[in-house]
Write a protein that holds these residues in place. Structure first.
Motif, short mmCIF file in Angstrom:
data_model
loop_
_atom_site.label_atom_id
_atom_site.label_comp_id
_atom_site.label_asym_id
_atom_site.label_seq_id
_atom_site.Cartn_x
_atom_site.Cartn_y
_atom_site.Cartn_z
N SER A 123 83.83 40.29 83.71
CA SER A 123 84.42 40.73 84.97
C SER A 123 83.45 40.62 86.15
N VAL A 124 82.16 40.53 85.88
CA VAL A 124 81.16 40.46 86.95
C VAL A 124 80.28 39.24 86.73
N ARG A 125 80.00 38.54 87.82
CA ARG A 125 79.19 37.33 87.74
C ARG A 125 78.15 37.35 88.86
N ASP A 126 77.06 36.65 88.62
CA ASP A 126 76.02 36.53 89.63
C ASP A 126 75.45 35.12 89.57
N TYR A 127 74.98 34.63 90.73
CA TYR A 127 74.50 33.26 90.83
C TYR A 127 73.23 33.18 91.66
N SER A 128 72.44 32.17 91.40
CA SER A 128 71.33 31.89 92.29
C SER A 128 71.90 31.29 93.58
N GLU A 129 71.14 31.43 94.65
CA GLU A 129 71.61 30.91 95.93
C GLU A 129 71.80 29.40 95.90
N SER A 130 71.01 28.72 95.11
CA SER A 130 71.06 27.26 95.09
C SER A 130 72.34 26.70 94.48
N VAL A 131 73.06 27.51 93.69
CA VAL A 131 74.27 27.01 93.04
C VAL A 131 75.53 27.76 93.48
N LYS A 132 75.36 28.81 94.24
CA LYS A 132 76.50 29.64 94.65
C LYS A 132 77.51 28.78 95.40
N GLY A 133 78.78 28.92 95.01
CA GLY A 133 79.84 28.14 95.64
C GLY A 133 80.09 26.80 94.98
N ARG A 134 79.19 26.36 94.12
CA ARG A 134 79.35 25.07 93.43
C ARG A 134 79.52 25.25 91.92
N PHE A 135 78.86 26.23 91.33
CA PHE A 135 78.91 26.48 89.90
C PHE A 135 79.72 27.73 89.61
N THR A 136 80.38 27.71 88.45
CA THR A 136 81.14 28.88 88.01
C THR A 136 80.82 29.16 86.55
N ILE A 137 80.41 30.39 86.29
CA ILE A 137 80.16 30.81 84.90
C ILE A 137 81.38 31.57 84.41
N SER A 138 81.73 31.36 83.14
CA SER A 138 82.85 32.07 82.53
C SER A 138 82.56 32.24 81.04
N ARG A 139 83.31 33.09 80.40
CA ARG A 139 83.12 33.30 78.96
C ARG A 139 84.45 33.58 78.30
N ASP A 140 84.51 33.24 77.02
CA ASP A 140 85.66 33.53 76.18
C ASP A 140 85.12 34.24 74.94
N ASN A 141 85.24 35.55 74.92
CA ASN A 141 84.66 36.31 73.81
C ASN A 141 85.37 36.04 72.48
N ALA A 142 86.63 35.64 72.54
CA ALA A 142 87.35 35.30 71.31
C ALA A 142 86.80 34.04 70.67
N LYS A 143 86.22 33.17 71.50
CA LYS A 143 85.64 31.92 71.01
C LYS A 143 84.12 31.95 70.96
N ASN A 144 83.53 33.11 71.29
CA ASN A 144 82.07 33.23 71.29
C ASN A 144 81.41 32.15 72.15
N THR A 145 82.00 31.88 73.30
CA THR A 145 81.54 30.76 74.12
C THR A 145 81.39 31.17 75.57
#
Length: 123
Positions: free
Chosen positions: A56-78
């Motif tokens: 539910s919460v994400r954080d990014y370095s300034e160099s990638v903010k707006g270009r990269f997206t982190i996500s996870r699927d706990n059901a798939k351990n990924t």
């Protein structure tokens, strides 16, 4: 036991996109904050992105903010890292890591590491 295996790296032109994946072969994935770091040739390993245990919460370095997206699927351990609008300076080995602290953390704050996947951005 956490066993992290990254995939999805490769060669891409500047402006293009890649999606990295990191699978935990163990059974405790949802207990950990998951991060992506990267290490460019001749440089120190640096924080890229973090995602909380629930996703539910994400954080990014300034160099990638707006270009990269982190996500996870706990059901798939990924955990994923979607990388868009790639730049030459994004060229690096990308590592996923598991830990207990959320935020822009240091390398030494992480408990488990994958072996990395190489991303090369060409002009």
């Amino acid at each position: 036991q956490v066993q992290l295996i990254e995939s999805g790296g490769g060669l891409v032109q500047a402006g293009g996109s890649l999606r990295l994946s990191c699978v935990d072969a163990g059974r405790t994935f949802s207990r950990y904050v998951m991060d992506w770091f990267r290490q460019a040739p001749g440089k120190e390993r640096e924080f890229v992105a973090a995602i909380s245990r629930s996703g539910s919460v994400r954080d990014y370095s300034e160099s990638v903010k707006g270009r990269f997206t982190i996500s996870r699927d706990n059901a798939k351990n990924t955990v994923y890292l979607q990388m868009n609008s790639l730049k030459l300076e994004d060229t690096a080995v990308y590592y996923c890591a598991a830990g207990s602290k959320f935020g822009i953390v240091r390398v030494q704050d992480m408990d488990y590491w994958g072996k990395g996947t190489l991303v090369t951005v060409s002009s």
